[in-house]
Design an enzyme around this catalytic site. Structure first.
Site, short mmCIF file in Angstrom:
data_model
loop_
_atom_site.label_atom_id
_atom_site.label_comp_id
_atom_site.label_asym_id
_atom_site.label_seq_id
_atom_site.Cartn_x
_atom_site.Cartn_y
_atom_site.Cartn_z
N ILE A 256 0.83 -1.21 0.00
CA ILE A 256 0.00 0.00 0.00
C ILE A 256 0.86 1.25 0.00
O ILE A 256 0.65 2.17 -0.78
CB ILE A 256 -0.94 0.00 1.22
CG1 ILE A 256 -1.89 -1.20 1.17
CG2 ILE A 256 -1.74 1.29 1.29
CD1 ILE A 256 -2.74 -1.35 2.42
N ALA A 257 1.84 1.31 0.89
CA ALA A 257 2.65 2.53 1.01
C ALA A 257 3.95 2.18 1.70
O ALA A 257 4.06 1.18 2.42
CB ALA A 257 1.91 3.62 1.79
N GLY B 14 6.98 4.24 4.02
CA GLY B 14 7.39 5.47 4.70
C GLY B 14 8.78 5.34 5.27
O GLY B 14 9.53 4.41 4.96
N GLY B 15 9.13 6.29 6.13
CA GLY B 15 10.48 6.33 6.67
C GLY B 15 10.74 5.26 7.71
O GLY B 15 11.89 4.94 7.99
N MET B 16 9.68 4.69 8.31
CA MET B 16 9.88 3.73 9.39
C MET B 16 9.33 2.34 9.07
O MET B 16 9.74 1.37 9.68
CB MET B 16 9.20 4.25 10.66
CG MET B 16 9.85 5.50 11.22
SD MET B 16 8.98 6.15 12.67
CE MET B 16 7.52 6.86 11.94
N VAL C 83 3.69 -0.57 4.53
CA VAL C 83 2.35 -1.06 4.84
C VAL C 83 1.85 -1.89 3.65
O VAL C 83 1.96 -1.48 2.50
CB VAL C 83 1.38 0.11 5.10
CG1 VAL C 83 0.00 -0.43 5.46
CG2 VAL C 83 1.91 0.99 6.21
N LYS D 36 1.71 -3.75 8.82
CA LYS D 36 2.79 -2.76 8.86
C LYS D 36 4.07 -3.47 9.27
O LYS D 36 4.17 -4.01 10.37
CB LYS D 36 2.46 -1.63 9.83
CG LYS D 36 3.60 -0.64 10.01
CD LYS D 36 3.14 0.64 10.68
CE LYS D 36 2.38 1.51 9.72
NZ LYS D 36 2.15 2.87 10.24
N ASP E 17 2.84 12.07 16.47
CA ASP E 17 3.09 12.28 15.04
C ASP E 17 1.78 12.57 14.30
O ASP E 17 1.48 11.95 13.28
CB ASP E 17 3.77 11.05 14.44
CG ASP E 17 4.40 11.33 13.07
OD1 ASP E 17 4.64 12.53 12.77
OD2 ASP E 17 4.63 10.39 12.31
#
Length: 677
Positions: free
Chosen positions: A24-25, A27-29, A32, A47, A144
């Site tokens: 799905i996506a 990110g920096g951490m 997903v 995740k 966040d």
């Protein structure tokens, strides 16, 4: 020719349970994925933490914190929070499974619409703050909040996601490298300056989010993260009416309160902020709620893009947020920004000015010139050594090991006064958070953050979670006499635990009606009494009359039959009728029959014999004895012939008993005596 990148996790079965369908996506951490939980046959969002977070000396610490924060987030239940289902470790893969929300996020909506109407902005604020309030009540801080972490499902409902991950990553990296992770546009001044945060940190981020939804840009922008950080620490958020004069002063006051630089000037938590938003909304002109600010002219400036964390998308163009790391800021940059505490120093920062290259070769100098050159060279060496020592000392005491100390031991279960005294003696500041606890006495420390023995900056703060004791709740009134559903709803609405109901038979109270309220041990609980929140409340509920088996009463005498039925709690309905076969006063038949299932207070119909029926007695006076016998026999009587005066050849009836004629009756089958001469 284009290069196609295949994600090795797609198609894999994680932990023997979660089948990865697609990415799905990224990110920096974490990355997903959409996955299918084979055990429960439902779609989930999987995740997976980036592997580098679990590497090195701090890797085990990160995994431990990540699991702890995931468990804490999993306890949150609120329709506005993305539910956390599970967390685990599959080999070297740390993962988290969450509710899969099909739809989009607030960032994409804002990129499309640029600005939102005032009313819709307040709607989003209420939904986000309502969800955060549930987390703050549970002692969790998001850390966040940003548009990427506000999801909108296909029905337009908002859900806040990513609880726990930011905290787990931040705690590990901040204590090992001095790095603060977060999207710089939404970081609060205290988080930038000292790394400290509480519920008011989330309130600040929500204030920045509100400003961006309303005006189409964040209040603090710049070409580099340090420029944005400088503005957060040193500049107040300007009133939105500076850009759009029509915006009511109540909205100015609201946004400036949410995003106040001083945490003490903000609402204490999301619940207080939500109350403030609702009060402001009630005071606004409905016409203003429909208005929106004209989007900023042209595209988003580069500085704003930096501040908002915008950057190149990932290899699938699905990245929803860019995480700005402040780890590379030098001490000179920090001081120029007016930040008294280094945000991130993972290494000794070399001086920003270095000696230039040596001059080109010159003709052989005289001995005096050579001596002067040696003096200059040694002077440069000394200056460089002093600069290096100064820079190293500055790093050591500002962000290196010299800037940290350990949280003192013995704080947990100590009294509030004792714990604060220990921290004061250690030169550490503290904040207090109170919450109910079933095990730790009121006024004693339940837990600290950081924990005893963990590193904390010498000028940092330790959170003391102090017990408010066992949470006591009030038992609602009106439970006895209510239906089971009504009483259960009332108890659950009062946050009380409802045990399994106890059915009890009763001849008069209708089935399903509450008869009594007790605790799990059967002790009576008075309505309006105060009880522990975890004390199960048990409802004694009527199951109606008890079941019984209908006894045999046919052939019994009437009184005995009635008594037998009443002994079983049954009601006897007695009727009578003539019977040629059943004696007078005996039960001819019953309904229901013997052995039938019934309940107490049910009715059993009983028919009692009146004996043979009455029939008219014929008058046989002066009849021949043979004719008289036939008439009486045909009428259903027995005949007894007597000759009181002796046998006579006439054989004429001169009397009978009972007498006949004139409508006289006698029981059928009874004996009629005729006297003959």
């Amino acid at each position: 020719m284009a290069t196609v990148t295949t994600d090795p996790l797609v198609g894999r079965l994680v932990d023997g349970r979660y089948e990865v369908v697609s990415r799905i996506a990224r990110g920096g951490m974490a990355t997903v994925y959409l996955a299918v939980d084979r055990r429960l046959e439902r779609e989930v969002a999987l995740k997976v933490m980036h592997a580098h977070l679990a590497e090195g000396a701090s890797g085990a610490d990160f995994v431990s914190r990540f699991r702890r924060e995931a468990r804490a987030a999993a306890r949150l239940t609120h329709p506005g929070l993305v539910a956390v289902y599970d967390q685990g470790l599959d080999g070297d893969t740390s993962y988290l499974t969450m509710e899969y929300v099909a739809g989009t996020n607030l960032r994409r909506t804002m990129l499309t619409e640029r600005t939102l109407p005032l009313g819709r902005t307040l709607d989003v604020l209420e939904d986000v703050l309502d969800a955060l309030a549930a987390a703050h009540r549970a002692g969790l801080v998001h850390r966040d909040i940003k548009p990427e972490n506000v999801l909108l499902d296909t029905d337009g409902r908002l859900k806040v996601t990513d609880f726990g991950l930011a905290r787990a990553v931040n705690e590990v990296t901040a204590t090992t490298t001095g790095t603060i992770l977060g999207t710089v546009a939404y970081l609060s001044p205290e988080l930038i300056a000292t790394g400290a945060c509480d519920a008011r940190t989330d309130v600040y981020a929500v204030g920045i989010l509100a400003y961006e939804m309303l005006l189409g840009t964040v209040p603090h922008t710049g070409t580099t993260p340090i420029q944005v950080a400088f503005q957060h620490v040193n500049n107040d958020v300007p009133p939105p009416s500076d850009v759009a004069p029509w915006i009511p002063p109540e909205v100015d006051d609201l946004l400036c309160a949410l995003a106040a630089r001083d945490p003490d000037d903000r609402p204490a938590d999301a619940g207080a902020a939500l109350a403030l938003v609702r009060s402001v909304r009630a005071a606004l002109d409905p016409a203003d709620l429909e208005r929106r600010v004209d989007p900023p002219a042209g595209g988003a400036p580069e500085a704003a893009a930096v501040a908002q964390g915008a950057g190149p998308a990932d290899d699938e163009h699905r990245s929803t947020a860019a995480t700005a790391s402040l780890a590379t800021l030098s001490l000179q940059d920090r001081e120029a920004a007016g930040l008294t505490e280094p945000l991130a120093v993972g290494h000794v920062v070399a001086p920003t000015t270095r000696p230039g290259p040596p001059p080109p070769p010159a003709p052989p100098p005289s001995s005096r010139r050579r001596a002067r050159g040696r003096v200059v060279a040694w002077s440069l060496v000394v200056l460089l050594l002093l600069a290096g020592a100064g820079g190293g000392a500055a790093w050591w005491f500002s962000s290196g090991p010299g800037a940290y100390t350990e949280v003192p031991g013995g704080l947990v279960e100590a009294s509030r006064t004792e714990a604060t005294t220990v921290l004061d003696d250690a030169g550490l500041r503290h904040t207090i958070e109170e919450r109910y606890d079933d095990a730790v006495p009121e006024g004693a420390v339940v837990v600290t953050d950081p924990a005893s023995g963990e590193p904390v900056r010498k000028d940092g703060s330790v959170l003391l979670v102090v017990s408010k004791g066992v949470r006591m709740l009030t038992v609602p009134t009106g439970l006895v006499g209510a239906t089971e559903d009504e009483a259960t709803a009332a108890l659950e609405g009062a946050d009380l635990t409802v045990g399994d109901p106890v059915p009890q038979s009763h001849d008069e109270i209708p089935s399903g009606q509450v008869m009594a309220v007790t605790d799990a041990e059967g002790n009576a609980v008075e309505e309006g009494a105060t009880v522990r929140h975890d004390l199960p409340i048990v409802l004694t509920v009527s199951s109606g009359p008890a079941p019984v088996v209908v006894p045999q009463v046919t052939g019994s005498e009437k009184a005995a039959a009635v008594q037998a039925l009443e002994d079983q709690g049954l009601v006897a309905a007695v009727t009578e009728e003539y019977s040629e076969s059943v004696g007078t006063g005996l039960v001819i038949r019953q309904d229901p029959e013997q052995g039938s299932d019934a309940h107490r207070t049910d009715t059993v119909n009983v028919v009692v014999s009146l004996g043979p029926p009455l029939v008219e007695v014929p008058n046989t006076y002066s009849m021949n004895v043979k004719a008289a016998e036939k008439a009486l026999t045909d009428a259903g009587f027995r005949v007894e012939v007597r000759h009181p005066q002796g046998i006579s050849p006439l054989n004429i009836v001169y009397s009978q008993d009972p007498a006949g004629g004139d409508g006289r009756t006698a029981p059928k089958g009874s004996t009629v005596v005729i006297n003959v001469f």
